[in-house]
Design an enzyme around this catalytic site. Structure first.
Site, PDB file in Angstrom:
ATOM      1  N   CYS A   2       0.826  -1.204   0.000  1.00 34.32           N
ATOM      2  CA  CYS A   2       0.000   0.000   0.000  1.00 34.32           C
ATOM      3  C   CYS A   2       0.864   1.260   0.000  1.00 34.32           C
ATOM      4  O   CYS A   2       1.903   1.299   0.660  1.00 34.32           O
ATOM      5  CB  CYS A   2      -0.881   0.035   1.236  1.00 34.32           C
ATOM      6  SG  CYS A   2      -1.956  -1.378   1.358  1.00 34.32           S
TER       7      CYS A   2
ATOM      8  N   ARG B 147       5.417   0.342  -6.092  1.00 37.91           N
ATOM      9  CA  ARG B 147       5.432  -0.459  -4.870  1.00 37.91           C
ATOM     10  C   ARG B 147       4.595  -1.729  -5.024  1.00 37.91           C
ATOM     11  O   ARG B 147       4.690  -2.633  -4.200  1.00 37.91           O
ATOM     12  CB  ARG B 147       4.872   0.370  -3.702  1.00 37.91           C
ATOM     13  CG  ARG B 147       5.743   1.549  -3.337  1.00 37.91           C
ATOM     14  CD  ARG B 147       4.981   2.521  -2.468  1.00 37.91           C
ATOM     15  NE  ARG B 147       4.663   1.984  -1.168  1.00 37.91           N
ATOM     16  CZ  ARG B 147       5.368   2.192  -0.065  1.00 37.91           C
ATOM     17  NH1 ARG B 147       6.453   2.920  -0.127  1.00 37.91           N
ATOM     18  NH2 ARG B 147       5.002   1.684   1.079  1.00 37.91           N
TER      19      ARG B 147
ATOM     20  N   TRP C  45      -2.599  -2.820  -1.758  1.00 36.14           N
ATOM     21  CA  TRP C  45      -2.076  -4.159  -2.025  1.00 36.14           C
ATOM     22  C   TRP C  45      -2.811  -5.058  -1.028  1.00 36.14           C
ATOM     23  O   TRP C  45      -2.568  -5.000   0.170  1.00 36.14           O
ATOM     24  CB  TRP C  45      -0.562  -4.167  -1.785  1.00 36.14           C
ATOM     25  CG  TRP C  45       0.143  -5.411  -2.205  1.00 36.14           C
ATOM     26  CD1 TRP C  45       0.544  -5.742  -3.466  1.00 36.14           C
ATOM     27  CD2 TRP C  45       0.590  -6.476  -1.359  1.00 36.14           C
ATOM     28  NE1 TRP C  45       1.205  -6.941  -3.452  1.00 36.14           N
ATOM     29  CE2 TRP C  45       1.245  -7.411  -2.167  1.00 36.14           C
ATOM     30  CE3 TRP C  45       0.494  -6.726   0.012  1.00 36.14           C
ATOM     31  CZ2 TRP C  45       1.799  -8.585  -1.671  1.00 36.14           C
ATOM     32  CZ3 TRP C  45       1.041  -7.894   0.518  1.00 36.14           C
ATOM     33  CH2 TRP C  45       1.686  -8.808  -0.333  1.00 36.14           C
TER      34      TRP C  45
ATOM     35  N   ASN D 117      -1.580   2.395   5.476  1.00 38.68           N
ATOM     36  CA  ASN D 117      -0.648   1.329   5.093  1.00 38.68           C
ATOM     37  C   ASN D 117      -0.286   0.611   6.382  1.00 38.68           C
ATOM     38  O   ASN D 117       0.029   1.254   7.382  1.00 38.68           O
ATOM     39  CB  ASN D 117       0.596   1.950   4.445  1.00 38.68           C
ATOM     40  CG  ASN D 117       1.680   0.931   4.171  1.00 38.68           C
ATOM     41  OD1 ASN D 117       1.415  -0.274   4.106  1.00 38.68           O
ATOM     42  ND2 ASN D 117       2.910   1.400   4.021  1.00 38.68           N
ATOM     43  N   GLY D 118      -0.366  -0.732   6.382  1.00 33.65           N
ATOM     44  CA  GLY D 118      -0.046  -1.489   7.594  1.00 33.65           C
ATOM     45  C   GLY D 118      -1.147  -2.484   7.896  1.00 33.65           C
ATOM     46  O   GLY D 118      -2.004  -2.755   7.038  1.00 33.65           O
TER      47      GLY D 118
ATOM     48  N   GLU E  73      19.464 -15.966  -7.376  1.00 34.87           N
ATOM     49  CA  GLU E  73      19.008 -14.652  -7.841  1.00 34.87           C
ATOM     50  C   GLU E  73      18.518 -14.736  -9.299  1.00 34.87           C
ATOM     51  O   GLU E  73      17.505 -14.136  -9.654  1.00 34.87           O
ATOM     52  CB  GLU E  73      20.131 -13.620  -7.691  1.00 34.87           C
ATOM     53  CG  GLU E  73      19.822 -12.226  -8.180  1.00 34.87           C
ATOM     54  CD  GLU E  73      18.672 -11.525  -7.445  1.00 34.87           C
ATOM     55  OE1 GLU E  73      18.182 -12.046  -6.437  1.00 34.87           O
ATOM     56  OE2 GLU E  73      18.240 -10.469  -7.931  1.00 34.87           O
TER      57      GLU E  73
ATOM     58  N   LYS F 261      14.763 -13.769 -10.408  1.00 30.61           N
ATOM     59  CA  LYS F 261      14.451 -12.758 -11.435  1.00 30.61           C
ATOM     60  C   LYS F 261      13.518 -13.350 -12.479  1.00 30.61           C
ATOM     61  O   LYS F 261      12.559 -12.723 -12.888  1.00 30.61           O
ATOM     62  CB  LYS F 261      15.717 -12.257 -12.145  1.00 30.61           C
ATOM     63  CG  LYS F 261      16.620 -11.324 -11.388  1.00 30.61           C
ATOM     64  CD  LYS F 261      16.092  -9.926 -11.178  1.00 30.61           C
ATOM     65  CE  LYS F 261      15.294  -9.832  -9.929  1.00 30.61           C
ATOM     66  NZ  LYS F 261      15.913  -9.473  -8.708  1.00 30.61           N
TER      67      LYS F 261
ATOM     68  N   GLU G 175       9.990 -13.865 -11.046  1.00 30.15           N
ATOM     69  CA  GLU G 175       9.334 -12.572 -10.773  1.00 30.15           C
ATOM     70  C   GLU G 175       8.804 -11.918 -12.039  1.00 30.15           C
ATOM     71  O   GLU G 175       7.668 -11.486 -12.083  1.00 30.15           O
ATOM     72  CB  GLU G 175      10.357 -11.572 -10.206  1.00 30.15           C
ATOM     73  CG  GLU G 175      10.592 -11.584  -8.747  1.00 30.15           C
ATOM     74  CD  GLU G 175      11.619 -10.536  -8.364  1.00 30.15           C
ATOM     75  OE1 GLU G 175      11.262  -9.619  -7.635  1.00 30.15           O
ATOM     76  OE2 GLU G 175      12.793 -10.625  -8.810  1.00 30.15           O
TER      77      GLU G 175
ATOM     78  N   HIS H  48      20.288 -34.873  -5.859  1.00 27.84           N
ATOM     79  CA  HIS H  48      19.572 -35.295  -4.653  1.00 27.84           C
ATOM     80  C   HIS H  48      18.083 -34.981  -4.742  1.00 27.84           C
ATOM     81  O   HIS H  48      17.453 -34.629  -3.756  1.00 27.84           O
ATOM     82  CB  HIS H  48      20.192 -34.629  -3.419  1.00 27.84           C
ATOM     83  CG  HIS H  48      21.637 -34.962  -3.232  1.00 27.84           C
ATOM     84  ND1 HIS H  48      22.068 -36.233  -2.931  1.00 27.84           N
ATOM     85  CD2 HIS H  48      22.759 -34.211  -3.366  1.00 27.84           C
ATOM     86  CE1 HIS H  48      23.390 -36.242  -2.852  1.00 27.84           C
ATOM     87  NE2 HIS H  48      23.831 -35.025  -3.128  1.00 27.84           N
TER      88      HIS H  48
ATOM     89  N   LYS I 222       7.151  -3.718  -4.125  1.00 29.87           N
ATOM     90  CA  LYS I 222       8.543  -3.284  -4.064  1.00 29.87           C
ATOM     91  C   LYS I 222       8.994  -3.139  -2.624  1.00 29.87           C
ATOM     92  O   LYS I 222      10.096  -3.520  -2.253  1.00 29.87           O
ATOM     93  CB  LYS I 222       8.658  -1.929  -4.781  1.00 29.87           C
ATOM     94  CG  LYS I 222      10.043  -1.331  -4.790  1.00 29.87           C
ATOM     95  CD  LYS I 222      10.882  -2.005  -5.825  1.00 29.87           C
ATOM     96  CE  LYS I 222      12.316  -1.558  -5.838  1.00 29.87           C
ATOM     97  NZ  LYS I 222      13.170  -2.580  -6.481  1.00 29.87           N
TER      98      LYS I 222
HETATM   99  C1  G6P Z   1      10.528  -7.145  -2.288  1.00 32.06           C
HETATM  100  C2  G6P Z   1      11.107  -6.638  -3.599  1.00 32.06           C
HETATM  101  C3  G6P Z   1      12.460  -7.297  -3.847  1.00 32.06           C
HETATM  102  C4  G6P Z   1      13.391  -7.041  -2.670  1.00 32.06           C
HETATM  103  C5  G6P Z   1      12.760  -7.492  -1.345  1.00 32.06           C
HETATM  104  C6  G6P Z   1      13.565  -6.998  -0.155  1.00 32.06           C
HETATM  105  O1  G6P Z   1      10.195  -8.484  -2.409  1.00 32.06           O
HETATM  106  O2  G6P Z   1      10.233  -6.921  -4.663  1.00 32.06           O
HETATM  107  O3  G6P Z   1      13.020  -6.759  -5.024  1.00 32.06           O
HETATM  108  O4  G6P Z   1      14.581  -7.729  -2.878  1.00 32.06           O
HETATM  109  O5  G6P Z   1      11.451  -6.938  -1.213  1.00 32.06           O
HETATM  110  O6  G6P Z   1      13.503  -5.599  -0.130  1.00 32.06           O
HETATM  111  P1  G6P Z   1      14.568  -4.666   0.562  1.00 32.06           P
HETATM  112  O7  G6P Z   1      14.024  -3.286   0.334  1.00 32.06           O
HETATM  113  O8  G6P Z   1      14.572  -5.033   2.016  1.00 32.06           O
HETATM  114  O9  G6P Z   1      15.872  -4.904  -0.085  1.00 32.06           O
END
Ligand code: G6P
Length: 594
Positions: A2, A27, A71, A97-98, A467, A471, A474, A490, A589
């Site tokens: 949010c 976000r 969100w 937000n929260g 990673e 990616k 995502e 395994h 985000k």
């Molecule tokens: C969300 C974002 C990711 C990020 C993660 C941790 O999932 O989409 O891209 O790596 O949060 O966020 P931070 O701000 O703590 O690095």
């Protein structure tokens, strides 16, 4: 997650709020809405994108209003569940937000007192509680309502007959923006950067009253002074600059980000950090905590610090930390978080502080919660990262760790000098990866036809495999798993075959031979193999179906070039599959709830 915004000033609020909301889109959200002070309070909201909402709105005259991107947590995305929420008479509007943990109990109580609820959200108790306590002073009513609330919040409240915004926070980020002819409340800086770069960060427990020409902040009933910060990000930073997506722009910014981040730390020829938090010579171990991509940085950091400092490092998910007793004497903790607001990371830092473990934060956002609660902070210089998938912030965090580890390194000086020299060449090496985009595009076209992919790596490149897989899932919506190459046999071997490509990250370090063996094993099971290998590696050409080369670097820096290549691979695969690259479904985000 949010996002909230509020404006009070001389200008028409509607276009300003909509513009701010569009800046909060990054976000992640599913619904949006605004409430305007006009003839009373007018609310417009729906489970739509900001642009779609804009098209349905009439022209509203007011110069005061609040807005929200939702969100969903409590209740599905829908018009009724979208914010702002109102009290019974439509005289009080709230964006939040929260999460309100005791909302069910409060809701039952309020219903028994005659309040009508229309949504499934936790937030809706807020305007009703404020209504209950309201006797003509909005600030007092908000203060009383918040005393009943358990949970986390950043809120902006509007009342029909008071020309002001009341803002408050606990465990969720909230800023006040100081504008030219008016002021703002917002979840974060990018939301209001078009209008001002002067911000005040609220602390937990603060309640602020914002009018068009004044800002008053109180805490526990007494007025407090909060420092004004000047934000150095420019408006240009949050625009696409000719790129089709923010993700591609941010990937391409990485040579500059490396230069800026290192330039910030290493003005002289050597990376000499002098951090109070690190000065204690009795440090025997390190603990790195983070979530998401930042956690993968922490995992890579473990290899870097163990090699350069010779002390054991534990990399842990912040979301899993704190549920068992820790012995943390002589341990330094490093919390890595791009936003500085990830709820789980913040909670972990607070827990570490409770047991008196010193915490160094690595974050991209000046004034963020992490920076304020940690003992010390290293800022990365990635600039605002808009695309939900982390790219440039990942590389900037790695730079901070390289610099930190080199500054306190216990390796011999010749090796250190070599590494420093290499570090300086990294922007050029990354540029070479970017210049190899066509080759990655070809491989992306191939990959885009599959639904399951494995990424394998060893040693310092095992987290890079994680990673790379993250990616791809995502942004391209392909089920992908990152695996330590030796672990495939395994279990995952049962899934290999012609429909499951494997992407192998092959570094020229002590894992090389074992990696070649693993590739042979995979090929023998019929999986197509794409290898990411160093230029000039002829052995790999014969083994893999396709090879993408990255420039030669010291193995210590191989995660940098390999990650950038995998970012491009994910991007172009997502593009081929027509995915909404910058704002993947269901993702946020800045994850401000646990
Ligand atoms: C969300 C974002 C990711 C990020 C993660 C941790 O999932 O989409 O891209 O790596 O949060 O966020 P931070 O701000 O703590 O690095």
């Amino acid at each position: 997650m949010c996002g909230i915004v509020g404006y009070i000033g001389d200008k028409l609020a509607q276009p300003i709020l909509l513009n701010c909301l569009s800046k909060l889109e990054y976000r992640g959200y599913d619904s949006c809405g605004i409430a305007m002070l006009s003839n009373g309070i007018e609310v417009y909201k729906d489970a739509v994108r900001v642009e779609a909402l804009r098209k349905t709105l009439p022209q509203i005259k007011g110069t005061t209003g609040i807005g929200h991107t939702r969100w969903a947590t409590h209740g599905k995305p829908s018009k009724l569940n979208a914010h702002p929420h109102l009290d019974c008479n439509g005289n009080i509007a709230v964006v939040h937000n929260g999460i309100i943990n005791n909302f069910q109990q409060l809701k039952r109580q309020l219903i028994s007192e005659g309040h009508n609820f229309v949504s499934e959200t936790d937030t809706e108790v807020m305007p009703h509680l404020i209504e209950k306590y309201y006797d003509g002073n909005l600030e007092k009513a908000v203060e009383a309502a918040l005393r009943d609330i358990e949970g986390s919040y950043a809120i902006i409240v509007l009342a029909a007959n008071e020309p002001k915004l009341v803002v408050a926070r606990k465990d969720c980020p909230l800023i006040i923006g100081i504008g030219d002819r008016g002021n703002f409340g917002a979840s974060d800086v990018p939301a209001i950067l078009d209008y001002t770069n002067r911000v005040i960060y609220l602390e937990d427990g603060d309640i602020g009253v914002v009018t068009k020409d004044s800002i008053k902040i109180r805490r526990d009933g007494a007025e407090v002074d909060r420092k004004e910060h000047k934000i150095l990000w420019s408006i240009k930073d949050d625009q696409k600059a000719g790129y089709e997506h923010f993700m591609l722009k941010e990937i391409h910014e990485q040579p500059k980000v490396i230069r800026d981040t290192l330039g910030e730390y290493t003005r002289e020829a050597e990376p000499v950090a002098d951090l109070a938090v690190m000065r204690d010579s009795g440090i025997e171990s390190m603990l790195m905590l983070a979530c998401g991509s930042s956690y993968h940085v922490a995992m890579i950091g473990k290899y870097i610090v163990e090699e350069l400092l010779g002390i054991p490092v534990r990399a842990e998910l912040a979301s899993e930390f704190g549920y068992f007793n820790q012995t943390l004497a002589k341990t330094r903790a490093i919390a890595i978080t791009q936003s500085g607001e990830t709820a789980d990371t913040i909670k972990a830092i607070k827990r570490l502080k409770e047991v008196r473990c010193k915490v160094l934060a690595i974050t991209n956002v000046v004034g963020s919660t992490a920076s304020r609660i940690a003992d010390q902070t290293i800022y990365t210089r990635a600039g605002p990262e808009i695309s939900v998938a982390a790219t440039k912030s990942f590389i900037a965090q790695l730079m901070a760790l390289y610099w930190l580890a080199m500054s306190y390194s216990r390796i011999d000086s010749r090796r250190l000098t070599d590494l420093i020299l290499e570090l300086r060449h990294l922007p050029t090496k990354v540029q070479q990866v970017l210049d190899n985009e066509d080759k990655l595009m070809e491989n992306a076209t191939f990959l885009s036809g599959y639904e399951n992919v494995f990424f394998i790596g060893r040693g310092i490149n095992f987290p890079v495999a994680l990673e790379g897989a993250l990616k791809l899932k995502e942004v391209a919506y392909i089920h992908s798993e990152g695996y330590a190459a030796g672990e495939l046999k395994h279990g995952p071997f049962a899934l290999l075959g012609s429909n499951t490509p494997v992407i192998a990250i092959v570094a020229h370090d002590n894992t090389y031979e074992a990696m070649l063996t693993n590739i042979k094993e995979v090929r023998a099971r019929g999986s197509p193999v794409m290898a990411l290998a160093e230029e000039g590696d002829e052995a790999i050409e014969d083994l893999a179906d396709s090879v993408v080369t990255v420039p030669e670097v010291d193995p210590m820096f191989s995660p940098v070039v390999n990650t950038v290549a995998l970012q491009l691979l994910a991007y172009y695969t997502a593009k081929k599959r027509d995915c909404p690259i910058d704002f993947p479904r269901n993702l946020a985000k800045s994850v401000t709830v646990e």
